[in-house]
Scaffold this active site. Structure first.
Site, PDB file in Angstrom:
ATOM      1  N   ASP A 275      37.913  36.717  52.253  1.00 26.80           N
ATOM      2  CA  ASP A 275      37.973  35.318  51.805  1.00 26.80           C
ATOM      3  C   ASP A 275      39.055  34.617  52.619  1.00 26.80           C
ATOM      4  O   ASP A 275      40.105  34.246  52.104  1.00 26.80           O
ATOM      5  CB  ASP A 275      38.275  35.277  50.314  1.00 26.80           C
ATOM      6  CG  ASP A 275      37.197  36.009  49.532  1.00 26.80           C
ATOM      7  OD1 ASP A 275      36.147  35.421  49.278  1.00 26.80           O
ATOM      8  OD2 ASP A 275      37.386  37.203  49.224  1.00 26.80           O
TER       9      ASP A 275
ATOM     10  N   HIS B 133      38.643  45.628  46.568  1.00 27.30           N
ATOM     11  CA  HIS B 133      39.770  45.446  45.643  1.00 27.30           C
ATOM     12  C   HIS B 133      40.700  46.668  45.694  1.00 27.30           C
ATOM     13  O   HIS B 133      41.925  46.525  45.690  1.00 27.30           O
ATOM     14  CB  HIS B 133      39.270  45.298  44.201  1.00 27.30           C
ATOM     15  CG  HIS B 133      38.375  44.120  43.958  1.00 27.30           C
ATOM     16  ND1 HIS B 133      37.114  44.240  43.427  1.00 27.30           N
ATOM     17  CD2 HIS B 133      38.561  42.791  44.174  1.00 27.30           C
ATOM     18  CE1 HIS B 133      36.565  43.047  43.299  1.00 27.30           C
ATOM     19  NE2 HIS B 133      37.412  42.141  43.761  1.00 27.30           N
TER      20      HIS B 133
ATOM     21  N   MET C 131      38.543  38.832  40.273  1.00 29.21           N
ATOM     22  CA  MET C 131      37.619  38.363  39.237  1.00 29.21           C
ATOM     23  C   MET C 131      36.819  39.554  38.697  1.00 29.21           C
ATOM     24  O   MET C 131      35.759  39.381  38.081  1.00 29.21           O
ATOM     25  CB  MET C 131      36.697  37.282  39.795  1.00 29.21           C
ATOM     26  CG  MET C 131      37.473  36.049  40.245  1.00 29.21           C
ATOM     27  SD  MET C 131      36.546  34.524  40.149  1.00 29.21           S
ATOM     28  CE  MET C 131      35.244  34.854  41.303  1.00 29.21           C
ATOM     29  N   GLY C 132      37.313  40.763  38.932  1.00 32.25           N
ATOM     30  CA  GLY C 132      36.662  41.946  38.379  1.00 32.25           C
ATOM     31  C   GLY C 132      35.449  42.400  39.167  1.00 32.25           C
ATOM     32  O   GLY C 132      35.172  41.901  40.257  1.00 32.25           O
TER      33      GLY C 132
END
Ligand code: AMP
Length: 269
Positions: free
Chosen positions: A145, A33, A26-27
């Site tokens: 997550d 990331h 989601m940036g």
């Protein structure tokens, strides 16, 4: 790096490409990331990163509005990493077609699914759409997550015959990196770091006295809430494979979710 915004263009570009790794995000690209991107680059000849702040997985409208976005900075980071493709679709394009709806059963309504009603249904909905478009056989996702990882494996890995490559959580000063951390005040970052260190110790202790610790957990939860003025949604030991509660026979993790400064943080140890 090719930046692609429409599904039509993406299909043209990667239609016949088999050996591509997919990193959905989601940036607000951070070192968490980046670790997924590097894992993909180590194994695959090309990598596609998506940036899509998915409205259907936010159970609070303000949370969606306030979610940190900085596409220019993200593009600069991804360019530097030599990512081949960035997919930044818009909401209309992603949701224009009809697609299967996912409903969680009672036994899956645990941890975040219990506190963020509809969240994982939204995650599964968008991942189903993204995977239909991208057709990669290798997905790279973070253990931070963990429940998301678990549910995507459960609901989507068979359908798409996709390998879900899970990557360890990247932390700085004990805090799991998250795009939402940008919303934290300095004081809260300090608190979050202390809380994380405390929970790491609880996990360590559980190796020697797991049964006793289960009964202590409720007290720890209250202690943390009082000391740091936070709201703890859950603090639970769960089996890594089945997410069953307090099953210390197999590998297990300590799962936590709490709200600080109106920002919800999750982690597992
Ligand atoms: P997000 O942009 O928050 O939706 O996350 C995109 C992907 O990055 C998901 O697979 C996350 O689990 C993963 N991720 C987020 N934070 C971290 C972290 N601190 N360490 C490793 N992976 C992460």
């Amino acid at each position: 790096m090719k930046i692609i915004t429409s599904i039509f263009d993406l299909n043209k570009e990667i239609k016949d490409y088999k050996n591509i790794g997919f990193v959905p995000t989601m940036g607000g690209i951070h070192a968490g990331h980046i670790s997924l991107i590097k894992a993909s680059q180590n194994k695959k000849s090309k990598t596609i990163v998506s940036i899509f702040v998915n409205p259907t997985q936010f159970n609070k409208r303000d949370d969606f509005k306030q979610y940190p976005r900085d596409i220019q900075k993200d593009v600069a980071i991804l360019e530097k990493l030599n990512v081949e493709y960035l997919f930044t679709p818009n909401i209309k394009d992603i949701y224009k077609s009809k697609a299967k709806k996912f409903n969680l059963k009672k036994k899956d309504k645990i941890l975040c699914a219990k506190y963020r009603i509809g969240h994982f249904e939204g995650v599964l909905n968008v991942m189903n759409r993204l995977m239909t478009i991208i057709k990669s056989k290798d997905l790279y996702m973070g253990e931070k997550d963990y429940q998301q990882l678990y549910l995507i494996k459960k609901f989507l890995s068979k359908k798409f015959k996709v390998r879900i490559n899970s990557c360890p959580t990247i932390r700085i000063n004990n805090i799991a990196l998250s795009t939402r951390n940008k919303l934290l005040k300095k004081r809260s970052i300090r608190k979050a770091s202390e809380i994380a260190l405390f929970l790491k110790k609880v996990k360590y202790k559980s190796k020697f006295e797991s049964t006793k610790l289960v009964s202590d957990l409720h007290n720890y939860k209250i202690k943390l809430e009082k000391k740091y003025h936070i709201k703890v949604d859950y603090l639970e030991f769960r089996d890594e494979k089945s997410l069953k509660l307090n099953n210390f026979k197999n590998k297990y993790r300590l799962f936590v979710a709490y709200e600080i400064d109106n920002v919800r943080l999750i982690d597992n140890y």
